[in-house]
Write an enzyme that holds these catalytic residues in place. Structure first.
Site, PDB file in Angstrom:
ATOM      1  CB  ALA A  72     -48.053   6.534  37.112  1.00  0.00           C
ATOM      2  CB  CYS A 116     -57.804   1.455  28.905  1.00  0.00           C
ATOM      3  SG  CYS A 116     -57.714   1.848  30.647  1.00  0.00           S
ATOM      4  CB  CYS A 161     -54.953   0.963  32.153  1.00  0.00           C
ATOM      5  SG  CYS A 161     -54.938   1.945  30.667  1.00  0.00           S
ATOM      6  CD  GLU A 192     -42.556  13.724  55.932  1.00  0.00           C
ATOM      7  OE1 GLU A 192     -42.719  14.751  56.595  1.00  0.00           O
ATOM      8  OE2 GLU A 192     -42.411  12.593  56.436  1.00  0.00           O
ATOM      9  NE  ARG A 221     -35.549   6.584  23.105  1.00  0.00           N
ATOM     10  CZ  ARG A 221     -36.274   7.369  22.306  1.00  0.00           C
ATOM     11  NH1 ARG A 221     -35.957   8.647  22.192  1.00  0.00           N
ATOM     12  NH2 ARG A 221     -37.287   6.893  21.616  1.00  0.00           N
ATOM     13  CE1 TYR A 259     -44.832   6.122  28.931  1.00  0.00           C
ATOM     14  CE2 TYR A 259     -46.314   5.509  30.706  1.00  0.00           C
ATOM     15  CZ  TYR A 259     -45.698   6.481  29.955  1.00  0.00           C
ATOM     16  OH  TYR A 259     -45.938   7.800  30.228  1.00  0.00           O
ATOM     17  N   GLY A 305     -43.384  -0.580  21.231  1.00  0.00           N
ATOM     18  CA  GLY A 305     -44.206   0.516  20.745  1.00  0.00           C
ATOM     19  C   GLY A 305     -45.525   0.030  20.165  1.00  0.00           C
ATOM     20  CE  LYS A 309     -50.643  -0.905  34.070  1.00  0.00           C
ATOM     21  NZ  LYS A 309     -50.231  -0.066  32.957  1.00  0.00           N
ATOM     22  CG  HIS A 325     -43.481  13.048  59.915  1.00  0.00           C
ATOM     23  ND1 HIS A 325     -42.377  12.882  59.108  1.00  0.00           N
ATOM     24  CD2 HIS A 325     -43.183  12.514  61.120  1.00  0.00           C
ATOM     25  CE1 HIS A 325     -41.440  12.268  59.810  1.00  0.00           C
ATOM     26  NE2 HIS A 325     -41.893  12.027  61.039  1.00  0.00           N
ATOM     27  CB  THR A 378     -56.912   5.764  29.591  1.00  0.00           C
ATOM     28  OG1 THR A 378     -56.669   4.522  28.946  1.00  0.00           O
ATOM     29  CG2 THR A 378     -58.372   5.861  29.981  1.00  0.00           C
ATOM     30  CB  ALA A 415     -67.263   0.734  11.625  1.00  0.00           C
ATOM     31  CD  GLU A 427     -46.931  -0.103  32.944  1.00  0.00           C
ATOM     32  OE1 GLU A 427     -47.660  -0.698  32.124  1.00  0.00           O
ATOM     33  OE2 GLU A 427     -47.233   0.995  33.450  1.00  0.00           O
ATOM     34  N   GLY A 471     -37.676  -0.889  26.085  1.00  0.00           N
ATOM     35  CA  GLY A 471     -37.293  -0.197  27.313  1.00  0.00           C
ATOM     36  C   GLY A 471     -38.286   0.884  27.683  1.00  0.00           C
TER      37      GLY A 471
HETATM   38  P1  NDP Z   1     -42.858   3.034  24.294  1.00  0.00           P
HETATM   39  O1  NDP Z   1     -42.794   4.018  23.192  1.00  0.00           O
HETATM   40  O2  NDP Z   1     -43.032   3.511  25.674  1.00  0.00           O
HETATM   41  O3  NDP Z   1     -41.553   2.140  24.256  1.00  0.00           O
HETATM   42  C1  NDP Z   1     -41.191   1.407  23.123  1.00  0.00           C
HETATM   43  C2  NDP Z   1     -39.838   0.798  23.387  1.00  0.00           C
HETATM   44  O4  NDP Z   1     -39.522  -0.122  22.356  1.00  0.00           O
HETATM   45  C3  NDP Z   1     -38.730   1.833  23.433  1.00  0.00           C
HETATM   46  O5  NDP Z   1     -37.841   1.489  24.458  1.00  0.00           O
HETATM   47  C4  NDP Z   1     -38.089   1.688  22.060  1.00  0.00           C
HETATM   48  O6  NDP Z   1     -36.724   1.980  22.069  1.00  0.00           O
HETATM   49  C5  NDP Z   1     -38.265   0.211  21.798  1.00  0.00           C
HETATM   50  N1  NDP Z   1     -38.311  -0.105  20.371  1.00  0.00           N
HETATM   51  C6  NDP Z   1     -39.149   0.409  19.445  1.00  0.00           C
HETATM   52  N2  NDP Z   1     -38.926  -0.151  18.241  1.00  0.00           N
HETATM   53  C7  NDP Z   1     -37.914  -1.026  18.415  1.00  0.00           C
HETATM   54  C8  NDP Z   1     -37.229  -1.895  17.550  1.00  0.00           C
HETATM   55  N3  NDP Z   1     -37.548  -1.990  16.255  1.00  0.00           N
HETATM   56  N4  NDP Z   1     -36.230  -2.654  18.059  1.00  0.00           N
HETATM   57  C9  NDP Z   1     -35.908  -2.572  19.367  1.00  0.00           C
HETATM   58  N5  NDP Z   1     -36.538  -1.768  20.237  1.00  0.00           N
HETATM   59  C10 NDP Z   1     -37.534  -1.010  19.770  1.00  0.00           C
HETATM   60  O7  NDP Z   1     -43.998   2.027  23.834  1.00  0.00           O
HETATM   61  P2  NDP Z   1     -44.783   0.922  24.627  1.00  0.00           P
HETATM   62  O8  NDP Z   1     -45.128  -0.081  23.601  1.00  0.00           O
HETATM   63  O9  NDP Z   1     -44.077   0.491  25.845  1.00  0.00           O
HETATM   64  O10 NDP Z   1     -46.080   1.706  25.069  1.00  0.00           O
HETATM   65  C11 NDP Z   1     -46.832   2.445  24.105  1.00  0.00           C
HETATM   66  C12 NDP Z   1     -47.482   3.618  24.748  1.00  0.00           C
HETATM   67  O11 NDP Z   1     -48.621   3.189  25.484  1.00  0.00           O
HETATM   68  C13 NDP Z   1     -46.630   4.373  25.755  1.00  0.00           C
HETATM   69  O12 NDP Z   1     -45.781   5.284  25.134  1.00  0.00           O
HETATM   70  C14 NDP Z   1     -47.661   5.018  26.633  1.00  0.00           C
HETATM   71  O13 NDP Z   1     -48.073   6.221  26.045  1.00  0.00           O
HETATM   72  C15 NDP Z   1     -48.794   4.023  26.611  1.00  0.00           C
HETATM   73  N6  NDP Z   1     -48.755   3.200  27.840  1.00  0.00           N
HETATM   74  C16 NDP Z   1     -49.019   3.799  29.028  1.00  0.00           C
HETATM   75  C17 NDP Z   1     -48.973   3.109  30.196  1.00  0.00           C
HETATM   76  C18 NDP Z   1     -49.231   3.795  31.492  1.00  0.00           C
HETATM   77  O14 NDP Z   1     -49.827   4.856  31.478  1.00  0.00           O
HETATM   78  N7  NDP Z   1     -48.801   3.241  32.619  1.00  0.00           N
HETATM   79  C19 NDP Z   1     -48.648   1.679  30.226  1.00  0.00           C
HETATM   80  C20 NDP Z   1     -48.379   1.150  28.929  1.00  0.00           C
HETATM   81  C21 NDP Z   1     -48.433   1.880  27.790  1.00  0.00           C
HETATM   82  P3  NDP Z   1     -36.178   3.512  22.059  1.00  0.00           P
HETATM   83  O15 NDP Z   1     -36.340   3.987  23.458  1.00  0.00           O
HETATM   84  O16 NDP Z   1     -34.775   3.354  21.642  1.00  0.00           O
HETATM   85  O17 NDP Z   1     -37.018   4.232  21.068  1.00  0.00           O
END
Ligand code: NDP
Length: 449
Positions: free
Chosen positions: A340, A43, A48, A440, A204, A177, A261, A51, A435, A310, A115, A181, A175
């Site tokens: 968010a 974070c 966070c 609102e 999604r 977070y 991910g 970013k 307002h 976080t 560790a 971002e 696609g």
């Molecule tokens: P996410 O799970 O949000 O998104 C991962 C994306 O990668 C999805 O669109 C997924 O597609 C795609 N994907 C996964 N594997 C593959 C692959 N092999 N080939 C092509 N596309 C793939 O993960 P992020 O890494 O963006 O973020 C991780 C987590 O960290 C978040 O889920 C969130 O919990 C946290 N986070 C929070 C933030 C905030 O609070 N603002 C900011 C950043 C992260 P599909 O949709 O098809 O599965």
């Protein structure tokens, strides 16, 4: 006092580990925390905080052009990547120091190093061994990199924060977070961005309309989004990188950013030495009290792969510290966790999406609003705002609040309190609006769609 060196040994100095350690110490426990990289974890260092700072930085691009509609003549603004990164790094270094001071102040021993768990009550850092009545694993996660030819030529979010210069052309894969971002930040700062996403709808896991609306807004800002497409390979040449898509198209880029991910950080932790069970994806299995199958070892935060946020890790850390050292039977509710996404525009949500609600409730009333924010009547910026309420028709309870638009994260926090209190639509209606604000609109939507 136990015969162990420490009552609690925490592995990982990120948000969850630091919070649990501080609270345990405040409850009187003798606590040590080991961190191998940087205090504050993902974070503070590569998530966070940097970013959000960079998101603010990127937003000025639009702010300068918005200002023209209000009579300002700002000229041709220039952007210097090195200045932003140096300022960001300075702030992160300050926060690293704040974390160390907080731990020192609470009497927690900070051990710099990696560790490894040797058994249910022993941790080794380098050549030193420490015994502990309880071990807490809070090692977080790391970007997951899909395996395709040339993926080594790409960076992840970790590399994004260390880029030496703003890439002129960036291809972002994913696609979720991080993808939306970082695509928004790069676009705002002046990179030409192409987002490549294998699915049909961004974000999604959220209400379907949020991803659809966000995609349209991002496209208006100049980002190209290729849906149902994936990267088959990357070729590196002297002039840059060629991204080869699964349909054979080729895109020239200076930077390829994988946001696909995150995986739990459990490798080399020695989990096998103590027999700690993990899921197939490497995340640690815990019960409602965050205990692993080894009673003296607990785990919290991203490493347990529940909700990777976080504030959730903080809540889990406090729950563990309270239960182990303050006889508090504190649990964590995962209902109505607000979240968010700091894309441009922001997305924020709390409660159930329409799709989730339809599976649980027989009758829903859906309220929606889409409008041009007042600010943009003069700025000429085409950005629009979207808001949605999901209401259970039988009980009148508001099940979900969703928004795409400026400051959605700031707006959603208060609505999360309302949902925690079980607010009904009638109570939303009885609330006087402020307002003129966008927020609102959430208390003035009267006609279900
Ligand atoms: P996410 O799970 O949000 O998104 C991962 C994306 O990668 C999805 O669109 C997924 O597609 C795609 N994907 C996964 N594997 C593959 C692959 N092999 N080939 C092509 N596309 C793939 O993960 P992020 O890494 O963006 O973020 C991780 C987590 O960290 C978040 O889920 C969130 O919990 C946290 N986070 C929070 C933030 C905030 O609070 N603002 C900011 C950043 C992260 P599909 O949709 O098809 O599965």
């Amino acid at each position: 006092m136990s015969a162990y060196d420490y009552d609690l040994f925490t592995i990982g100095g990120g948000s969850g580990g630091v919070r649990a350690s501080r609270f345990a110490a405040q409850h009187g426990a003798r606590v040590a925390i080991a961190e191998s990289q940087y205090l504050g974890g993902t974070c503070v260092n590569v998530g966070c905080i940097p970013k959000k700072l960079m998101s603010y930085g990127a937003h000025f691009h639009e702010d300068f052009s918005d200002a023209v509609g209000y009579g300002w003549q700002p000229g041709q603004p220039g952007f210097d990547w090195a200045t932003l990164i140096a300022a960001k790094d300075k702030e992160i270094a300050r926060l690293n120091g704040v974390y160390r001071k907080l731990l020192d102040g609470a009497g927690v021993k900070v051990i710099d190093g990696f560790a490894v768990i040797e058994d249910a009550h022993t941790v080794r850092v380098g050549e030193q061994r420490f015994s502990a009545e309880h071990i807490l694993i809070a090692t977080g996660g790391q970007p997951s990199v899909p395996n395709f030819p040339g993926s080594v030529h790409a960076i992840t979010s970790d590399g994004f924060f260390r880029l030496p210069a703003l890439p002129a052309r960036t291809v972002v894969m994913g696609g979720g977070y991080i993808a939306v971002e970082l695509a928004s930040i790069l676009n705002g700062l002046g990179s030409q961005v192409t987002l490549v996403y294998r699915g049909k709808q961004l974000l999604r896991t959220m209400d379907a309309e949020l991803g659809v609306f966000l995609a349209a807004e991002m496209q208006k800002k100049g980002m190209q989004i290729l849906f149902e497409t994936t990267i088959a390979g990357i070729e590196q040449s002297a002039g840059g990188k060629t991204v080869i898509l699964d349909d054979g198209r080729r895109i020239e880029a200076d930077c390829v950013l994988l946001a696909t991910g995150r995986d739990a950080n459990t490798a080399q932790l020695g989990l096998g030495n103590a027999g700690v069970a993990t899921k197939d994806n490497g995340a640690i299995v815990v019960n409602e009290q965050f205990a692993t199958n080894v009673p003296s070892i607990h785990a919290i935060g991203d490493v347990i792969d529940r909700i990777a946020l976080t504030p959730v890790a903080l809540a889990e850390g406090m729950a563990v510290a309270g239960r182990l050292f303050n006889k508090a039977a504190r649990s964590v509710s995962y209902d109505n966790v607000p979240t968010a996404v700091f894309s441009h525009p922001n997305v924020a949500t709390v409660g159930l999406s329409e799709e989730q609600a339809r599976k649980k409730f027989t009758g829903l009333r859906i309220f929606k609003s889409e409008f041009k924010p007042l600010k943009h009547t003069l700025s000429g910026n085409p950005e629009r705002t979207f808001m949605k309420l999901v209401v259970d028709a039988a009980s009148d309870k508001v099940l979900g609040v969703h928004m795409v638009g400026a400051e959605a994260g700031e707006i959603m926090q208060g609505f999360a309190v309302a949902l925690q209190c079980g607010a009904t639509k009638a109570q939303f209606d009885a609330t006087i609006g402020i307002h003129p604000t966008a927020a609102e609109e959430f208390v003035t939507m009267r006609t279900p769609v």
